[in-house]
Design an enzyme around this catalytic site. Structure first.
Site, PDB file in Angstrom:
ATOM      1  N   HIS A 179      -4.848  -1.592  -5.505  1.00 57.01           N
ATOM      2  CA  HIS A 179      -4.100  -0.432  -5.998  1.00 57.01           C
ATOM      3  C   HIS A 179      -5.083   0.675  -6.392  1.00 57.01           C
ATOM      4  O   HIS A 179      -5.992   0.446  -7.187  1.00 57.01           O
ATOM      5  CB  HIS A 179      -3.237  -0.827  -7.197  1.00 57.01           C
ATOM      6  CG  HIS A 179      -2.209  -1.861  -6.856  1.00 57.01           C
ATOM      7  ND1 HIS A 179      -1.366  -2.420  -7.780  1.00 57.01           N
ATOM      8  CD2 HIS A 179      -1.891  -2.447  -5.680  1.00 57.01           C
ATOM      9  CE1 HIS A 179      -0.579  -3.298  -7.179  1.00 57.01           C
ATOM     10  NE2 HIS A 179      -0.878  -3.335  -5.903  1.00 57.01           N
ATOM     11  N   LYS A 208      -0.475 -24.799  -6.770  1.00 55.58           N
ATOM     12  CA  LYS A 208       0.525 -24.652  -7.845  1.00 55.58           C
ATOM     13  C   LYS A 208       1.805 -25.402  -7.469  1.00 55.58           C
ATOM     14  O   LYS A 208       2.332 -26.188  -8.255  1.00 55.58           O
ATOM     15  CB  LYS A 208       0.809 -23.163  -8.059  1.00 55.58           C
ATOM     16  CG  LYS A 208       1.926 -22.854  -9.039  1.00 55.58           C
ATOM     17  CD  LYS A 208       2.068 -21.344  -9.252  1.00 55.58           C
ATOM     18  CE  LYS A 208       3.257 -21.011 -10.152  1.00 55.58           C
ATOM     19  NZ  LYS A 208       3.338 -19.586 -10.478  1.00 55.58           N
ATOM     20  N   ASP A 215       0.813  -1.228   0.000  1.00 58.57           N
ATOM     21  CA  ASP A 215       0.000   0.000   0.000  1.00 58.57           C
ATOM     22  C   ASP A 215       0.839   1.267   0.000  1.00 58.57           C
ATOM     23  O   ASP A 215       0.442   2.300   0.548  1.00 58.57           O
ATOM     24  CB  ASP A 215      -0.963   0.007   1.218  1.00 58.57           C
ATOM     25  CG  ASP A 215      -1.797  -1.253   1.276  1.00 58.57           C
ATOM     26  OD1 ASP A 215      -2.212  -1.720   0.200  1.00 58.57           O
ATOM     27  OD2 ASP A 215      -2.027  -1.763   2.381  1.00 58.57           O
TER      28      ASP A 215
END
Ligand code: GDP
Ligand code: IMO
Ligand code: MG
Length: 456
Positions: free
Chosen positions: A70, A173, A42
């Site tokens: 964002h 993954k 941030d």
């Protein structure tokens, strides 16, 4: 079913160098500029990317998922981006979601549609998605919540994740049971079998996990058709961008150095590499094609979620930074913890990323303070320690050595060049620059695009 995007799009690609053909450092092709968070997230990466994206041809995300939040403010309108690269606002550029990103399809389309209502134009036609990117399923998000509950029960503390399924999706993954975009778009029967196996795998770990498999598959099939026109072989697409005609390529890091799975404050981190290596592995960019690496740091420090935070101010200063800085998470709506700028962590982030310049944001938030402190070193048992500790018990115990600066007590929000800043603010900025050993290229004094002082 054939992989419809491959034949069409590979026809005119530059071929990889022929056998025996050597590339020297000087003919490496176009360079990608990388924007990275230098703290705990941030920092204002979205704003910096938006600024650079006005001249970019291709803006890419390389890691993370919709845990990122964002913010970009253009013409008084505020846009939030989570999975879409912030540069998508520039209608002349193309955006690419790379193989290193984990994609929650409902989240992606919801985000695009929401921003379209605010005025974002033609995003779907300007978005490319890598066929190697992994998918985040709804049940990954449920499992994220279950894992937090389990941590609380077993260890008495959570990580404070965004519950966007990031950890579970990257686990799938890494354990090689995950499903990718290319799997979704190929044989749906085969995809369905692997999806069911993955659900069973998680249900054997979490008995309370219920998944309406048929309903999920029905929805995924619909998403697949909406996604199909955007999908490309990301490796060839990037190779073409790097070795075709001159192109400005921008990589938007998500999360930040101190949240990096390898270098961050483990285990209170996210599950991807948010440092410069993530730009290479998450997009297929060779290191030689990395150009500028811009680190983004606030003029103070914030953190969302749990974990050590040596310069945190649990007092009136922390409250002032939180309120004046509107320090509330874009993704989760949680209040961000606030404290003084910690140069030990920004220097550490620079060691890993090799920043070529820094964007220092939110200087304006400090405008009202009588005095401002900056953490410059850590001490343990009264002795300075020469490094940023790997062990979180040690980091919890460090004492911070501060430099104290007089506040400038002047509104900087209208400053547009270096000379508009009060001398005490200039002094603060120069100190930071010298201490990190990296030039500060931008200073942020407000939310919108024009509130950025460019130093060189
Ligand atoms: P990111 O995740 O790094 O892109 O940052 P976020 O968007 O989550 O948080 C940064 C917040 O600070 C956003 O609300 C921005 O609009 C805001 N912001 C960025 N730069 C500045 C600045 O220089 N001054 C002020 N006042 N706000 C800023
Ligand atoms: P941007 O890109 C701030 C934090 C979460 C939590 C930890 C793990 O907006 O700077 P995860 O859901 O990723 O498994 O959560 O990481 N976190 C962020 N904090 N900004 C972010 O992104 C973050 N992405 C993850 O709060 O502590
Ligand atoms: Mg954010």
């Amino acid at each position: 079913m054939s992989l419809t995007w491959s034949a069409k799009d590979h026809k005119n690609l530059n071929q990889p160098p022929a056998t025996g053909q050597k590339r020297s450092r000087n003919d490496a092709g176009n360079k990608a500029t990388v924007v990275l968070g230098a703290q705990w997230g941030d920092e204002g990466k979205g704003k910096v990317v938006d600024l650079l994206a006005t001249e970019a041809d291709l803006v890419c995300r390389c890691q993370g998922g919709n845990n990122a939040g964002h913010t970009v403010v253009v013409d008084g309108k505020e846009y939030d981006f989570h999975l879409l690269p912030s540069g998508i606002i520039n209608t002349k550029s193309t955006s690419l979601i790379g193989n290193g990103v984990v994609i929650h399809l409902p989240g992606l389309f919801e985000e695009g549609d929401k921003n379209e209502k605010k005025g974002l134009k033609g995003w779907e036609k300007r978005l490319i998605v890598s066929d190697r990117a992994h998918l985040v399923f709804d049940f990954h998000q449920v499992v994220d919540g279950l894992q937090e509950t389990e941590r609380q029960a077993q260890e008495g503390k959570t990580i404070g994740t965004t519950k966007k399924g990031i950890g579970p999706a990257y686990s799938s993954k890494a354990s090689r049971t995950g499903l990718r975009v290319c799997d979704l778009l190929a044989d749906f029967k085969d995809f369905s079998t692997r999806f069911k196996n993955l659900v069973h795998q998680y249900q054997s770990m979490y008995q309370s996990l219920t998944v309406d498999v048929d309903d999920q598959l029905k929805k995924l099939k619909e998403y697949a058709e909406r996604l199909r026109p955007m999908v490309r072989d990301g490796v060839y697409y990037m190779y073409e961008a790097l070795h075709g005609p001159p192109k400005k390529i921008l990589v938007e890091g998500a999360n930040a150095a101190l949240l990096d799975i390898d270098f961050g404050t483990y285990p209170f981190v996210t599950s991807s590499n948010c440092t410069v290596g993530g730009a290479c592995t998450g997009l297929g960019i060779p290191p030689l094609n990395i150009g500028d690496v811009f680190g983004v740091s606030k003029a103070y420090t914030t953190r969302v979620g749990i974990g050590a935070f040596p310069t945190e101010q649990l007092n009136a200063v922390g409250e002032l930074l939180q309120t004046r800085g509107h320090e509330v998470g874009v993704t989760t709506g949680r209040k961000r913890r606030c404290g003084w700028l910690d140069l030990v962590i920004v220097r550490y982030a620079h060691m890993i990323n090799g920043f070529t310049a820094i964007a220092l944001t939110k200087l304006d938030i400090l405008d009202v303070l009588d005095e401002i402190k900056v953490g410059v070193a850590y001490k343990l048992n009264g002795k300075r320690i020469p490094h940023f500790p790997a062990n979180m018990d040690v980091l919890q115990k460090v004492e911070v050595e501060y430099e104290t600066f007089p506040g400038w007590k002047t509104d900087t929000s209208a400053a547009r060049k270096w000379n508009d800043l009060p001398a005490k603010a200039q002094n603060y900025i120069r100190f930071i620059e010298n201490h990190i050993g990296v030039p500060i290229k931008w200073v942020g004094v407000g939310k919108s695009r024009e509130c950025m002082i460019q130093m060189f």
